[in-house]
Design an enzyme around this catalytic site. Structure first.
Site, PDB file in Angstrom:
ATOM      1  N   ASP A  29     -40.240 134.646 -83.344  1.00  0.00           N
ATOM      2  CA  ASP A  29     -39.939 136.023 -82.977  1.00  0.00           C
ATOM      3  C   ASP A  29     -38.779 136.483 -83.853  1.00  0.00           C
ATOM      4  O   ASP A  29     -38.049 135.658 -84.418  1.00  0.00           O
ATOM      5  CB  ASP A  29     -39.569 136.128 -81.497  1.00  0.00           C
ATOM      6  CG  ASP A  29     -39.395 137.570 -81.035  1.00  0.00           C
ATOM      7  OD1 ASP A  29     -40.231 138.419 -81.410  1.00  0.00           O
ATOM      8  OD2 ASP A  29     -38.417 137.853 -80.307  1.00  0.00           O
ATOM      9  N   GLU A  31     -35.515 139.565 -84.300  1.00  0.00           N
ATOM     10  CA  GLU A  31     -34.739 140.704 -83.805  1.00  0.00           C
ATOM     11  C   GLU A  31     -34.299 141.490 -85.026  1.00  0.00           C
ATOM     12  O   GLU A  31     -33.823 140.912 -86.006  1.00  0.00           O
ATOM     13  CB  GLU A  31     -33.508 140.236 -83.009  1.00  0.00           C
ATOM     14  CG  GLU A  31     -33.804 139.327 -81.837  1.00  0.00           C
ATOM     15  CD  GLU A  31     -34.556 140.002 -80.711  1.00  0.00           C
ATOM     16  OE1 GLU A  31     -34.626 141.259 -80.696  1.00  0.00           O
ATOM     17  OE2 GLU A  31     -35.089 139.287 -79.842  1.00  0.00           O
ATOM     18  N   ASP A  84     -43.131 141.935 -86.514  1.00  0.00           N
ATOM     19  CA  ASP A  84     -42.597 140.663 -87.021  1.00  0.00           C
ATOM     20  C   ASP A  84     -43.188 140.346 -88.390  1.00  0.00           C
ATOM     21  O   ASP A  84     -42.485 139.846 -89.279  1.00  0.00           O
ATOM     22  CB  ASP A  84     -42.916 139.524 -86.043  1.00  0.00           C
ATOM     23  CG  ASP A  84     -42.228 139.695 -84.705  1.00  0.00           C
ATOM     24  OD1 ASP A  84     -41.011 139.944 -84.699  1.00  0.00           O
ATOM     25  OD2 ASP A  84     -42.910 139.587 -83.669  1.00  0.00           O
ATOM     26  N   TYR A 149     -30.405 134.165 -74.581  1.00  0.00           N
ATOM     27  CA  TYR A 149     -31.312 135.265 -74.251  1.00  0.00           C
ATOM     28  C   TYR A 149     -32.314 135.493 -75.376  1.00  0.00           C
ATOM     29  O   TYR A 149     -33.515 135.681 -75.137  1.00  0.00           O
ATOM     30  CB  TYR A 149     -30.492 136.524 -73.986  1.00  0.00           C
ATOM     31  CG  TYR A 149     -31.316 137.764 -73.750  1.00  0.00           C
ATOM     32  CD1 TYR A 149     -32.256 137.823 -72.717  1.00  0.00           C
ATOM     33  CD2 TYR A 149     -31.151 138.895 -74.546  1.00  0.00           C
ATOM     34  CE1 TYR A 149     -33.001 138.968 -72.488  1.00  0.00           C
ATOM     35  CE2 TYR A 149     -31.893 140.041 -74.330  1.00  0.00           C
ATOM     36  CZ  TYR A 149     -32.819 140.079 -73.290  1.00  0.00           C
ATOM     37  OH  TYR A 149     -33.567 141.216 -73.082  1.00  0.00           O
ATOM     38  N   ASP A 153     -37.213 134.372 -75.889  1.00  0.00           N
ATOM     39  CA  ASP A 153     -38.412 135.065 -76.365  1.00  0.00           C
ATOM     40  C   ASP A 153     -39.433 134.123 -76.998  1.00  0.00           C
ATOM     41  O   ASP A 153     -40.603 134.500 -77.166  1.00  0.00           O
ATOM     42  CB  ASP A 153     -38.032 136.149 -77.371  1.00  0.00           C
ATOM     43  CG  ASP A 153     -37.439 137.384 -76.703  1.00  0.00           C
ATOM     44  OD1 ASP A 153     -37.621 137.534 -75.483  1.00  0.00           O
ATOM     45  OD2 ASP A 153     -36.792 138.186 -77.400  1.00  0.00           O
TER      46      ASP A 153
END
Length: 250
Positions: A29, A31, A84, A149, A153
């Site tokens: 994943d 960010e 992504d 956190y 994911d």
């Protein structure tokens, strides 16, 4: 949950890639931020595999070597992979050789859950760690709770892949999922075609004659300038102003 590794040095990334190259499946994943930019600015890459989870800091280390992993034989598991894939192409210059999108698979077996958290709860009974969804992932340093956190994911992606594949084979939809994931993997992502930027103008389908030509030229100019300055097209010229120019050219 495995305590996530924090990777912010080239040596640590090389060691991680060497370990992952032998993994048959891995979860991934990203960010990123693009609210005030044209191109997505990568802030984190989270990766999970059978025995661990790592969070890579692309601000501190060049993540281009991850192309070795993406080009390898391992199957990359993502949830809602489209953005992504764009980010990875820009950062690593490639796309994964194999892809399984859990959101796509869920839709084919009748679980139309858009969010990862709902899918995880439905299939595994687990609850994803809660955190600040508005976190600025480009800020440093990140504290331990933020890293945990972010790592959540990818924590359940491999388990989701197994459960979704089992259900897909039972329902006879597995081959459809494979086809759709392969289509997604190969589909062009990222920079818009400037020649078709005018399609995004409200009411563009009804334009005819000179208005259509004006829309094509102004939208293409806006797109090129936005790319050159790395800002959203609306920062160059708002959509409302664009529509006004198209309807009543100066």
């Amino acid at each position: 949950m495995h305590k996530p590794l924090w990777i912010d040095e080239a040596t640590g990334l090389d060691k991680l890639i060497a370990e992952l190259e032998g993994e048959p499946v891995y979860g991934l994943d990203t960010e990123f931020h693009r609210e005030r930019t044209y191109f997505p600015h990568l802030a984190l890459i989270q990766i999970s595999w059978a025995s661990g989870i790592a969070v890579v800091d692309p601000i501190a280390v060049d993540v281009a070597p991850l192309a070795r992993l993406l080009d390898g034989p391992g199957l990359m598991i993502c949830h809602a992979a489209e953005q992504d894939l764009e980010v990875l192409r820009l950062a690593c210059g490639t796309r994964p050789s194999r892809l399984f999108d859990t959101q796509v698979a869920a839709a084919f077996i009748g679980l139309g859950f858009a969010s990862l958290s709902r899918l995880v709860t439905a299939l595994t009974g687990a609850t994803l760690a809660k955190g600040d969804r508005l976190t600025d992932w480009t800020r440093r340093p990140l504290d331990e709770s933020q890293i945990t956190y972010a790592a959540a994911d990818v924590e359940h992606l491999l388990d989701l892949h197994t459960k979704l594949c089992d259900r897909a084979r039972e329902s006879g939809t597995y081959s459809w999922i494979e086809e759709e994931c392969e289509y997604l993997r190969n589909r062009a992502t990222g920079t818009a075609e400037v020649e078709t930027a005018w399609w995004r103008i409200k009411g563009s389908r009804t334009l005819r004659g000179k208005s259509r030509g004006v829309a094509q030229e102004v939208a293409a100019w806006r797109e090129r300038l936005a790319m050159a300055r790395d800002i959203p097209p609306r920062f160059v010229l708002p959509d409302l102003a664009m529509a006004g120019i198209v309807q009543r050219p100066p």
